[in-house]
Design a protein around this motif. Sequence first.
Motif, PDB file in Angstrom:
ATOM      1  N   CYS A  98       7.978   9.195  -3.798  1.00 14.46           N
ATOM      2  CA  CYS A  98       8.717   8.075  -3.210  1.00 14.46           C
ATOM      3  C   CYS A  98       7.862   7.358  -2.171  1.00 14.46           C
ATOM      4  O   CYS A  98       7.831   6.125  -2.133  1.00 14.46           O
ATOM      5  N   GLN A  99       7.153   8.120  -1.349  1.00  8.24           N
ATOM      6  CA  GLN A  99       6.291   7.509  -0.338  1.00  8.24           C
ATOM      7  C   GLN A  99       5.187   6.682  -0.996  1.00  8.24           C
ATOM      8  O   GLN A  99       4.886   5.572  -0.545  1.00  8.24           O
ATOM      9  N   ALA A 100       4.604   7.206  -2.062  1.00  7.58           N
ATOM     10  CA  ALA A 100       3.539   6.479  -2.761  1.00  7.58           C
ATOM     11  C   ALA A 100       4.070   5.190  -3.379  1.00  7.58           C
ATOM     12  O   ALA A 100       3.425   4.137  -3.295  1.00  7.58           O
ATOM     13  N   LYS A 101       5.257   5.256  -3.973  1.00  7.25           N
ATOM     14  CA  LYS A 101       5.835   4.056  -4.578  1.00  7.25           C
ATOM     15  C   LYS A 101       6.200   3.021  -3.519  1.00  7.25           C
ATOM     16  O   LYS A 101       5.993   1.823  -3.715  1.00  7.25           O
ATOM     17  N   LEU A 102       6.708   3.477  -2.379  1.00 10.04           N
ATOM     18  CA  LEU A 102       7.031   2.551  -1.299  1.00 10.04           C
ATOM     19  C   LEU A 102       5.767   1.896  -0.748  1.00 10.04           C
ATOM     20  O   LEU A 102       5.748   0.686  -0.488  1.00 10.04           O
ATOM     21  N   LYS A 103       4.716   2.667  -0.563  1.00  7.43           N
ATOM     22  CA  LYS A 103       3.451   2.134  -0.051  1.00  7.43           C
ATOM     23  C   LYS A 103       2.872   1.120  -1.033  1.00  7.43           C
ATOM     24  O   LYS A 103       2.389   0.061  -0.640  1.00  7.43           O
ATOM     25  N   SER A 104       2.921   1.445  -2.325  1.00  7.40           N
ATOM     26  CA  SER A 104       2.416   0.537  -3.348  1.00  7.40           C
ATOM     27  C   SER A 104       3.196  -0.774  -3.346  1.00  7.40           C
ATOM     28  O   SER A 104       2.614  -1.860  -3.429  1.00  7.40           O
ATOM     29  N   THR A 105       4.495  -0.676  -3.228  1.00  4.65           N
ATOM     30  CA  THR A 105       5.345  -1.867  -3.188  1.00  4.65           C
ATOM     31  C   THR A 105       5.057  -2.689  -1.939  1.00  4.65           C
ATOM     32  O   THR A 105       4.955  -3.918  -2.000  1.00  4.65           O
ATOM     33  N   GLU A 106       4.892  -2.010  -0.805  1.00  2.91           N
ATOM     34  CA  GLU A 106       4.569  -2.701   0.442  1.00  2.91           C
ATOM     35  C   GLU A 106       3.248  -3.474   0.311  1.00  2.91           C
ATOM     36  O   GLU A 106       3.154  -4.635   0.711  1.00  2.91           O
ATOM     37  N   ASN A 107       2.239  -2.829  -0.261  1.00  3.48           N
ATOM     38  CA  ASN A 107       0.944  -3.481  -0.454  1.00  3.48           C
ATOM     39  C   ASN A 107       1.071  -4.706  -1.359  1.00  3.48           C
ATOM     40  O   ASN A 107       0.476  -5.747  -1.095  1.00  3.48           O
TER      41      ASN A 107
END
Length: 72
Positions: free
Chosen positions: A45-54
């Motif tokens: 979830c953290q990786a997907k959120l970071k990717s979306t943020e980027n």
Amino acid sequence: MEMNITYEQAYDELVQIAHEIENESVSVDQLADKVKRASELIALCQAKLKSTENEVNKIITGMEKSVSKSKE
């Protein structure tokens, strides 16, 4: 770690695991596996959120550059 599940699926599974642990419906034998899986889901979830943020930041930066060029 499974990367082919959606954020929503990972979040839902994480909520289910938390609920099972809170309600003490997880046996001692399963507890370590459930905690390990929860850890994997949190990382996903953290990786997907970071990717979306980027990605959103890239879009915003692109939009800002377009607006700046149009004002010149």
